[in-house]
Structures are given as structure tokens and as C-alpha cells.
Scaffold this motif. Sequence first.
Motif, PDB file in Angstrom:
ATOM      1  N   ARG A  70      -8.424 -15.785  10.685  1.00  0.00           N
ATOM      2  CA  ARG A  70      -8.877 -14.721   9.782  1.00  0.00           C
ATOM      3  C   ARG A  70      -7.697 -14.174   8.979  1.00  0.00           C
ATOM      4  NH1 ARG A  70     -12.735  -9.792  11.557  1.00  0.00           N
ATOM      5  NH2 ARG A  70     -14.246 -11.465  11.326  1.00  0.00           N
ATOM      6  N   CYS A  71      -6.566 -14.022   9.628  1.00  0.00           N
ATOM      7  CA  CYS A  71      -5.370 -13.538   8.949  1.00  0.00           C
ATOM      8  C   CYS A  71      -4.969 -14.494   7.823  1.00  0.00           C
ATOM      9  CB  CYS A  71      -4.239 -13.428   9.959  1.00  0.00           C
ATOM     10  SG  CYS A  71      -3.172 -12.026   9.717  1.00  0.00           S
ATOM     11  N   LEU A  72      -4.966 -15.777   8.129  1.00  0.00           N
ATOM     12  CA  LEU A  72      -4.628 -16.778   7.117  1.00  0.00           C
ATOM     13  C   LEU A  72      -5.638 -16.781   5.977  1.00  0.00           C
ATOM     14  CD1 LEU A  72      -3.489 -19.611   9.514  1.00  0.00           C
ATOM     15  CD2 LEU A  72      -2.094 -18.624   7.700  1.00  0.00           C
ATOM     16  N   GLU A  73      -6.903 -16.599   6.294  1.00  0.00           N
ATOM     17  CA  GLU A  73      -7.922 -16.542   5.256  1.00  0.00           C
ATOM     18  C   GLU A  73      -7.702 -15.350   4.337  1.00  0.00           C
ATOM     19  OE1 GLU A  73     -11.437 -16.461   7.589  1.00  0.00           O
ATOM     20  OE2 GLU A  73     -11.419 -18.625   8.011  1.00  0.00           O
ATOM     21  N   ALA A  74      -7.314 -14.210   4.910  1.00  0.00           N
ATOM     22  CA  ALA A  74      -7.043 -13.024   4.090  1.00  0.00           C
ATOM     23  C   ALA A  74      -5.858 -13.276   3.163  1.00  0.00           C
ATOM     24  CB  ALA A  74      -6.767 -11.820   4.989  1.00  0.00           C
ATOM     25  N   LEU A  75      -4.797 -13.882   3.689  1.00  0.00           N
ATOM     26  CA  LEU A  75      -3.633 -14.186   2.854  1.00  0.00           C
ATOM     27  C   LEU A  75      -3.996 -15.153   1.731  1.00  0.00           C
ATOM     28  CD1 LEU A  75      -0.992 -14.581   5.710  1.00  0.00           C
ATOM     29  CD2 LEU A  75      -1.031 -12.768   3.995  1.00  0.00           C
ATOM     30  N   ASN A  76      -4.748 -16.185   2.064  1.00  0.00           N
ATOM     31  CA  ASN A  76      -5.124 -17.162   1.044  1.00  0.00           C
ATOM     32  C   ASN A  76      -6.123 -16.598   0.042  1.00  0.00           C
ATOM     33  OD1 ASN A  76      -3.807 -19.846   1.393  1.00  0.00           O
ATOM     34  ND2 ASN A  76      -4.532 -19.584   3.488  1.00  0.00           N
ATOM     35  N   PHE A  77      -6.973 -15.677   0.481  1.00  0.00           N
ATOM     36  CA  PHE A  77      -7.926 -15.047  -0.432  1.00  0.00           C
ATOM     37  C   PHE A  77      -7.177 -14.250  -1.498  1.00  0.00           C
ATOM     38  CE2 PHE A  77     -11.077 -11.795  -1.619  1.00  0.00           C
ATOM     39  CZ  PHE A  77     -12.171 -12.606  -1.913  1.00  0.00           C
ATOM     40  N   ASP A  78      -6.174 -13.470  -1.062  1.00  0.00           N
ATOM     41  CA  ASP A  78      -5.365 -12.725  -2.029  1.00  0.00           C
ATOM     42  C   ASP A  78      -4.538 -13.672  -2.901  1.00  0.00           C
ATOM     43  OD1 ASP A  78      -6.193 -10.200  -1.473  1.00  0.00           O
ATOM     44  OD2 ASP A  78      -4.224  -9.434  -0.892  1.00  0.00           O
TER      45      ASP A  78
ATOM     46  N   ALA B 200      -5.381 -16.636  -3.871  1.00  0.00           N
ATOM     47  CA  ALA B 200      -6.286 -17.187  -4.879  1.00  0.00           C
ATOM     48  C   ALA B 200      -6.444 -16.222  -6.049  1.00  0.00           C
ATOM     49  CB  ALA B 200      -7.645 -17.491  -4.250  1.00  0.00           C
ATOM     50  N   ALA B 201      -6.529 -14.923  -5.743  1.00  0.00           N
ATOM     51  CA  ALA B 201      -6.631 -13.924  -6.811  1.00  0.00           C
ATOM     52  C   ALA B 201      -5.372 -13.923  -7.670  1.00  0.00           C
ATOM     53  CB  ALA B 201      -6.869 -12.540  -6.212  1.00  0.00           C
ATOM     54  N   ALA B 202      -4.213 -14.069  -7.041  1.00  0.00           N
ATOM     55  CA  ALA B 202      -2.958 -14.102  -7.799  1.00  0.00           C
ATOM     56  C   ALA B 202      -2.895 -15.321  -8.722  1.00  0.00           C
ATOM     57  CB  ALA B 202      -1.773 -14.117  -6.828  1.00  0.00           C
TER      58      ALA B 202
ATOM     59  N   ALA C 253       3.685  -9.390  -3.280  1.00  0.00           N
ATOM     60  CA  ALA C 253       3.107  -8.053  -3.136  1.00  0.00           C
ATOM     61  C   ALA C 253       1.927  -8.066  -2.170  1.00  0.00           C
ATOM     62  CB  ALA C 253       2.673  -7.531  -4.504  1.00  0.00           C
ATOM     63  N   SER C 254       1.119  -9.103  -2.254  1.00  0.00           N
ATOM     64  CA  SER C 254      -0.035  -9.237  -1.361  1.00  0.00           C
ATOM     65  C   SER C 254       0.422  -9.385   0.090  1.00  0.00           C
ATOM     66  CB  SER C 254      -0.866 -10.456  -1.779  1.00  0.00           C
ATOM     67  OG  SER C 254      -1.721 -10.867  -0.738  1.00  0.00           O
ATOM     68  N   PHE C 255       1.414 -10.247   0.321  1.00  0.00           N
ATOM     69  CA  PHE C 255       1.908 -10.474   1.677  1.00  0.00           C
ATOM     70  C   PHE C 255       2.455  -9.184   2.275  1.00  0.00           C
ATOM     71  CE2 PHE C 255       5.211 -11.725   4.729  1.00  0.00           C
ATOM     72  CZ  PHE C 255       4.496 -12.592   5.544  1.00  0.00           C
TER      73      PHE C 255
ATOM     74  N   THR D 134       3.373  -4.998 -10.204  1.00  0.00           N
ATOM     75  CA  THR D 134       2.341  -5.397  -9.220  1.00  0.00           C
ATOM     76  C   THR D 134       1.803  -4.182  -8.503  1.00  0.00           C
ATOM     77  OG1 THR D 134       4.090  -5.757  -7.580  1.00  0.00           O
ATOM     78  CG2 THR D 134       3.372  -7.676  -8.846  1.00  0.00           C
ATOM     79  N   ALA D 135       1.876  -3.036  -9.152  1.00  0.00           N
ATOM     80  CA  ALA D 135       1.440  -1.798  -8.504  1.00  0.00           C
ATOM     81  C   ALA D 135      -0.021  -1.847  -8.100  1.00  0.00           C
ATOM     82  CB  ALA D 135       1.682  -0.607  -9.424  1.00  0.00           C
ATOM     83  N   ASP D 136      -0.819  -2.599  -8.857  1.00  0.00           N
ATOM     84  CA  ASP D 136      -2.251  -2.653  -8.547  1.00  0.00           C
ATOM     85  C   ASP D 136      -2.505  -3.320  -7.201  1.00  0.00           C
ATOM     86  OD1 ASP D 136      -1.249  -4.986  -9.785  1.00  0.00           O
ATOM     87  OD2 ASP D 136      -3.290  -5.734 -10.042  1.00  0.00           O
ATOM     88  N   LEU D 137      -1.577  -4.126  -6.738  1.00  0.00           N
ATOM     89  CA  LEU D 137      -1.741  -4.764  -5.437  1.00  0.00           C
ATOM     90  C   LEU D 137      -1.104  -3.966  -4.302  1.00  0.00           C
ATOM     91  CD1 LEU D 137      -1.269  -8.576  -6.036  1.00  0.00           C
ATOM     92  CD2 LEU D 137      -3.366  -7.350  -5.521  1.00  0.00           C
ATOM     93  N   LEU D 138      -0.520  -2.833  -4.663  1.00  0.00           N
ATOM     94  CA  LEU D 138       0.190  -2.047  -3.648  1.00  0.00           C
ATOM     95  C   LEU D 138      -0.595  -0.812  -3.246  1.00  0.00           C
ATOM     96  CD1 LEU D 138       3.811  -2.277  -5.038  1.00  0.00           C
ATOM     97  CD2 LEU D 138       2.761  -3.630  -3.260  1.00  0.00           C
ATOM     98  N   VAL D 139      -1.810  -0.717  -3.637  1.00  0.00           N
ATOM     99  CA  VAL D 139      -2.612   0.463  -3.319  1.00  0.00           C
ATOM    100  C   VAL D 139      -2.972   0.449  -1.829  1.00  0.00           C
ATOM    101  CG1 VAL D 139      -4.752   1.682  -3.785  1.00  0.00           C
ATOM    102  CG2 VAL D 139      -3.514   0.576  -5.639  1.00  0.00           C
TER     103      VAL D 139
END
Length: 399
Positions: A263-271, A273-275, A291-293, A394-399
Motif C-alpha cells: 500500500r505504501c508503494l502504491e501511494a508513492l507511485n500514485f503521487d 504518476a501525478a508528477a 516533494a511527494s516522497f 512545489t508548494a501545492d504538494l506540501l500541504v
Amino acid sequence: MTEGSPQRRPRNRKQLIVAAAARQFERKGFHDTSVADIAAEVGITGPALYRHFRSKSDLLMAAIELEIDQIERIYTSDTELPALLGEAAKALLRPGRVNTLWERSSPFLESEARSRLAERHLAALMPLRAALLRARSDLTEADADALTWAVHAVMNTARAFERVKVDRERGRRLMVSAATAVAEIPRLLPVAQEPAPHTPVVGVLSFASRREAALAAAVHLFAERGFQAVGMDDIGAAAGISGPTLYHHFPGKSAILSHIILRCLEALNFDLAAALSSTDDPAEALELALASFVRINVAQGDALVALTTGIVHVQEEERAPIRRAQQDYVNEWAVLLAASRKDLSQADTEALVRAAQRVIDAMRHHLPVRKTEQRQPLRRLGHAVLGIEEKFDTADLLV
């Protein structure tokens, strides 16, 4: 020597046992390593080993002391920072040295031994801190402390360079370059502010789903106590469900851990993909991935502990998809880094990506700021290790 003549016991047998124990603990973890494993590597019996050490805990303490001895040797007093980093990288890239055992296994020591060794470990880093202060007269005490831990975290990534078989001299230069870039960060920590007024925590929300509540409880317990010290009943009790009910959702503890890691890996890869889908510039995509990581690491660091250290506890047949997903995630970063830095080989980029992720994970525990203030320092560390400049917002990813 004639056939059948007795073999002499080596004079350094105790040292051989400690070195074997360190390798076993690092490879398999404290709980999954047996005294028989260690004895077999040395070529002796379990009873023979017990003549030197009373227990596996004593062996762990000796192995961690070996790692601290190594740190004391590589960080020597009155050595200027460039020479200190060069010699440290050379020593840590040699085969057979101990690496990250204190960080991963110290929780399994008794509190008195852990406190004593923590003092020794911190003292071993003081020559590095002194060299930093000689090189950087502008540093505050807090920044000097944080950068000492950060530079040491870079030095502790030698396994990343070994894993991808970077030439040892090339690996040394890359490690020194990354550590130097970290040491030169102008201001790692945010400007000191008045402490926020204390707001008592009245409670937190929990999952309504029993299955999700169990997973959340397992993440916390695995990170706090270690996988082997947690039972299914512990997870059920923390989630507010009975043991038999928990088995309706998961066949066992290993399946829970495997699910958390995937699940953790899926979350990282999901973000990720957005990048990738938000830009055609590899440098900007790498910024967004970093920023996502960092964001996920700060918010869900306990789960990432399971990701980085827990796979040894997953059933063999469940490891292949995890390993594949881990490698895929690293590879995507490496491709972006290669496009941003033409001076690096494929092996270089993978090693630096693994090193950057490892440093971010380690430094989450050594930044003397609130979680909401950790993201910018961790991103700065990532930039320094990867050898890239911060160019994008990348502030939008730091919320």
C-alpha cells in the motif's frame, strides 16, 4: 597439518563471532537471527558460542559497539572536513564493515544499555560536528547538530552504492560530493520562532472499517516495537477487535506487513504518476516526486519504516512483487535524475536516488522542529544528495 590433527581455536574467535553477528543482524534483523545462524557462519557450535556470549542480546550489544568503534575510527579529531569525509567514505565502502545497525536494532536493547550506547554513539560524531563548525562559522548550534546527523546519514548510505555495483572509487567520490553538498546547505532549519501554545490533544479519529483499523494499528505497533515483538492479539487489541475477527481479514501477521508495504508503494507511485502527468520537464517531475516522497514520509513515516526495513519478515513468496514495485519506483526517479544530470551513469543515478531516500527517512528523526516544519529541510537534503537545484514551486504538494 596431518589428517586428523586437532585444529587450533583462532585467537580472535570472539571478534569473528561479533562480526558474524553484525552481518546476520543487519541482513535478517534481530528477531529473525538465531544464535545457531551466527555460530554456523563462524564454523562453531551454539554451545561453543555461549562460552563467549551469554545471550543473543549480548551479541547485539557487542555488534552495535563494533559499529560505534568504526565511527570513532573514521571521524578523527582535528581533521578538516574534506579529508574527514574522504577517509570516512573510503572506510565505509570497504567490504565487511557494519552499517546502520544502531539505527535499526538499538530498540531491542535494554534501556540501560541503550542509553549508554546512545551516549557513545553521539560522542563518536563530535569530531564530525567540530569539523563542520571549523568549515562553517555561520552555523547555529541547532544547524550544526542537524547537519552533523545529515552528513553522517549520507555516509551511512554505502550499501546503496554497493547494491548497484558502483566502482568503489567512483562511489567514494559520489558519497563525498553528496555529503559536502549537505554540509554546505546555507540554512537547514527554519528561523527559530516562538513556541506555539500547547493545545491538548483530546483524541483522534479512527477508521470505522475494522480491516483498516487493524492495518493502522499494525503500522504503529510494528514501528514502535518491531515486527517480531507484536502479535496478532496485540494488533486486534489496539484496533478494538478480537483476534479471531482479525483472522477473517488477514491470514497472519506477515500478510498484514506485506499489505502495508504494498500500500505504501502504491501511494508513492500514485503521487509519482501525478508528477509525471503534470509536466514534460524531467527536472520539474523530479522536484514533484521529491516533494511527494517528503510529504508521505512526514505524514506516514511509520509505514515507510515497514517499507524500508520490514521486507525480511514477509513470506518468501510475497517478496517478489514488493521487490519489483520498490525497484520500479527507484528506477523512475533514476530516469528523471539522469535527464537532469548528464554526468551520471545509470548505476550512479540509482545509487544517489536510494541514498537520497534513505537520508530523508533517517533525518525525520533528527530535525528539532515540528512535523509541519520538517518538509522544507528534508527537501533541501534531498536536493543536496541528488545534486540538483531547487527551481520549481512545489508548494501545492506540501500541504
